[in-house]
Design a protein around this motif. Sequence first.
Motif, PDB file in Angstrom:
ATOM      1  N   GLN A 124       4.379  -6.436  -2.985  1.00  0.00           N
ATOM      2  CA  GLN A 124       5.567  -5.663  -3.333  1.00  0.00           C
ATOM      3  C   GLN A 124       5.928  -4.687  -2.202  1.00  0.00           C
ATOM      4  OE1 GLN A 124       7.587  -5.726  -5.900  1.00  0.00           O
ATOM      5  NE2 GLN A 124       8.595  -3.713  -5.812  1.00  0.00           N
TER       6      GLN A 124
ATOM      7  N   GLU B  86      -0.782  -7.768  -5.869  1.00  0.00           N
ATOM      8  CA  GLU B  86       0.622  -7.677  -6.285  1.00  0.00           C
ATOM      9  C   GLU B  86       1.309  -6.474  -5.653  1.00  0.00           C
ATOM     10  OE1 GLU B  86       3.072  -9.399  -7.469  1.00  0.00           O
ATOM     11  OE2 GLU B  86       1.546 -10.959  -7.276  1.00  0.00           O
ATOM     12  N   LYS B  87       0.595  -5.329  -5.706  1.00  0.00           N
ATOM     13  CA  LYS B  87       1.181  -4.103  -5.150  1.00  0.00           C
ATOM     14  C   LYS B  87       1.401  -4.244  -3.649  1.00  0.00           C
ATOM     15  CE  LYS B  87      -0.659  -0.659  -8.346  1.00  0.00           C
ATOM     16  NZ  LYS B  87      -1.789   0.261  -8.500  1.00  0.00           N
TER      17      LYS B  87
END
Lengths: 158, 176
Positions: free
Chosen positions: B107, B103-104
């Motif tokens: 992002q 996810e990071k």
Amino acid sequence: MPLVALLLTTSTLLGTAHAGSLAQFDFSGPVTQEHFKQVLGKLRCLVCQNETLLDSQAELAQDLRREVYDLMASGKSDQEVIDFLTARYGDFVLYDPPVKPSTYLLWYGPFALFVVGVVALLVTVRRRRQGPEPQLSPEEQARARRLLDEADEGDNRT
Amino acid sequence: MLRYLLPLGIFAVLAGFLAIGLRLDPKEVPSPLIGKPAPEFSLPLLHAPERRLSTKDLKGKVSVLNVWATWCVSCRAEHEVLQALAQSGEVTLYGLDYKDDREKALQWLRVLGNPYEAVAFDEAGRAAIDWGVYGTPETFVIDRQGIIRHKFIGPLTAEKVNEVLLPLVRKLKAES
């Protein structure tokens, strides 16, 4: 007081970290803890370069410990484990670098320096020994004779 | 005369060695993989886990593989340089996201822009070990035959790209 507390906690953490790092491995199987430690002790961590893979708490060191354990558990010899790591990271991971042209200076340099030193010493000593006898000027010879004569007279007197 | 020249000579040699030693970066460990085929790997893509990036994708063209992670501070500093490199269109840039959170990472690319043709997601860091990665960022230049030709350790800078990376890429492209 807070400083003391901080120091105490960090030292306790550091103290337990080492024990904890090997706790995840199972030494009841083919890999003994002593053998595992012995192999890891020969390997350098690439992140904390003055630490062995055994001591380092870097994340990469943990991964590489896991890797080394798996290789050893699958029956690989110490040499095969070392080859696995040098194929990826080079001779740098070895605390005991192999003797080859690029390391000749490292291995033989000190002996070469020692030989140069011994030769220099011998040459200097020999040169001193073979140096010409000191020549006295006529005045010095006369003075030397006078002194010797005086000494003889003194001897006769007693 | 010799008695004065000799110590001076020894001093000069010693000073020479120390000067070289000062300029060497102990963090730069030369990779034994230069000149060798890229290690076999097959990793899920960051953007599409059902698809994979593998060694064979690196063959047939000159490519650059950049190892990065969102927890790596100097990777952020390097990101602009990678964006510029991608925009130059001179070389195919692949990413290898090392021990990261999916996810990071997604992002990060959404916010900073995505310079990569594809990003392999190496969550366990196992493939990176085969590549001899010991820190991020690291960047490999791979020729058409899939041979590693150069490795940059530490963040790429505009100078490194313009003076080393791009000239090498052009040279490799000229090789048949």
